[in-house]
Write a protein that holds these residues in place. Sequence first.
Motif, PDB file in Angstrom:
ATOM      1  N   THR A 122      -0.856   1.569  -7.679  1.00  0.00           N
ATOM      2  CA  THR A 122      -0.827   0.204  -7.152  1.00  0.00           C
ATOM      3  C   THR A 122      -2.250  -0.351  -7.005  1.00  0.00           C
ATOM      4  OG1 THR A 122       1.193   0.639  -5.909  1.00  0.00           O
ATOM      5  CG2 THR A 122      -0.142  -1.247  -5.200  1.00  0.00           C
ATOM      6  N   PRO A 123      -2.513  -1.541  -7.525  1.00  0.00           N
ATOM      7  CA  PRO A 123      -3.821  -2.155  -7.278  1.00  0.00           C
ATOM      8  C   PRO A 123      -4.025  -2.384  -5.775  1.00  0.00           C
ATOM      9  CG  PRO A 123      -2.705  -3.244  -9.100  1.00  0.00           C
ATOM     10  CD  PRO A 123      -1.683  -2.352  -8.456  1.00  0.00           C
ATOM     11  N   ARG A 125      -6.756   0.014 -11.243  1.00  0.00           N
ATOM     12  CA  ARG A 125      -7.836  -0.979 -11.170  1.00  0.00           C
ATOM     13  C   ARG A 125      -7.712  -1.752  -9.860  1.00  0.00           C
ATOM     14  NH1 ARG A 125      -9.168  -5.504 -15.842  1.00  0.00           N
ATOM     15  NH2 ARG A 125     -11.013  -6.417 -14.808  1.00  0.00           N
ATOM     16  N   PRO A 126      -8.820  -1.918  -9.120  1.00  0.00           N
ATOM     17  CA  PRO A 126      -8.730  -2.554  -7.806  1.00  0.00           C
ATOM     18  C   PRO A 126      -8.168  -3.980  -7.875  1.00  0.00           C
ATOM     19  CG  PRO A 126     -10.877  -1.521  -8.111  1.00  0.00           C
ATOM     20  CD  PRO A 126     -10.182  -1.497  -9.443  1.00  0.00           C
ATOM     21  N   GLY A 155      -3.203  -8.088  -0.034  1.00  0.00           N
ATOM     22  CA  GLY A 155      -2.632  -6.885  -0.615  1.00  0.00           C
ATOM     23  C   GLY A 155      -2.846  -5.687   0.288  1.00  0.00           C
ATOM     24  N   PRO A 156      -2.357  -4.516  -0.103  1.00  0.00           N
ATOM     25  CA  PRO A 156      -2.532  -3.308   0.714  1.00  0.00           C
ATOM     26  C   PRO A 156      -3.958  -2.772   0.599  1.00  0.00           C
ATOM     27  CG  PRO A 156      -1.325  -2.785  -1.288  1.00  0.00           C
ATOM     28  CD  PRO A 156      -1.520  -4.269  -1.306  1.00  0.00           C
ATOM     29  N   ALA A 157      -4.363  -2.058   1.631  1.00  0.00           N
ATOM     30  CA  ALA A 157      -5.695  -1.457   1.654  1.00  0.00           C
ATOM     31  C   ALA A 157      -5.601  -0.075   2.277  1.00  0.00           C
ATOM     32  CB  ALA A 157      -6.666  -2.332   2.444  1.00  0.00           C
TER      33      ALA A 157
END
Length: 309
Positions: A210-211, A234-235, A254-256
């Motif tokens: 997941t990016p 890929r980020p 987005g998630p981190a």
Amino acid sequence: MSRTEEQGEVPTGGSLAHRVPDLGALELLLAVARLGSLGGAARELGITQPAASSRIRSMERQLGVALVDRSPRGSRLTDAGALVTDWARRIVEAAEAFDVGAQALRDRRDSRLRVAASMTIAEYLLPGWLLALRAQRPDTAVSLLAGNSTVVAERLLSDEADVGFVEGLTVPKGLDSVVIAHDRLIVVTAPAHPWARRRRPLAAGELASTPLILREKGSGTRQVLDAALGGLARPLIELSSTTAVKAAAVSGAGPAVLSELAVGEELAMRRLVRVPVEGVALARDLRAVWPTGHRPTGPARDLLSLTRG
């Protein structure tokens, strides 16, 4: 006792330290000359009279001449003792000047502290440590450079920092280290993200594919995550600070993956939601680092002791 000493001869070879009395003995001789009493000299220097007598005898054997005549009326320097006392005075005065100079060097060293730290430690741990250090050393000026673990190593190896703190998996080449704390990386999202409503833990493979909102390459957080997952997609966004990553996650970008240290308030206020992950360990050590063979001294040593308290 050596054969030379048994024969009453004075060694003429070897190092100067074996041929010249130590400072303690010279200070004792000066005290005897000033006070006219071996007992008084012993009391002034905080040693027993037998110890003082033994030290004088040892010095006489070392030099090969009698220095002090002892009698019930006190202690009197011999002619040789008077001459040696004059020399001793110059040596002791030079040693005092040496001590003053060394103290000046220590004072100059202790007047500043240069710290380099990776972002999570700089933002969430160092402020408390530096406040405690200020209470101990109010006159020490502290400068802090925050950067990723690679930058911290570069600053230390180029003598631009006295001590550093990193979060990566390995210790950069040329540095020694000690573990000062432990940390855990966690996956977080904004409450509206689909992951926030999951009933089952996230699989490691799904996280890896997941990016994500990520720190830049070279950061300890990125190194740990990449190694644990065996590679990353890929980020989604690549940012240079923990605060920036957290703000992007809160905004719903987005998630981190962030340190537990960094998101306590956001989790408590429900601005972020923790997403459980299975099949991967995201624990890491936090380390203090310094150039190999140069363990921290002065304020850097004191700061290091505070991190482990």
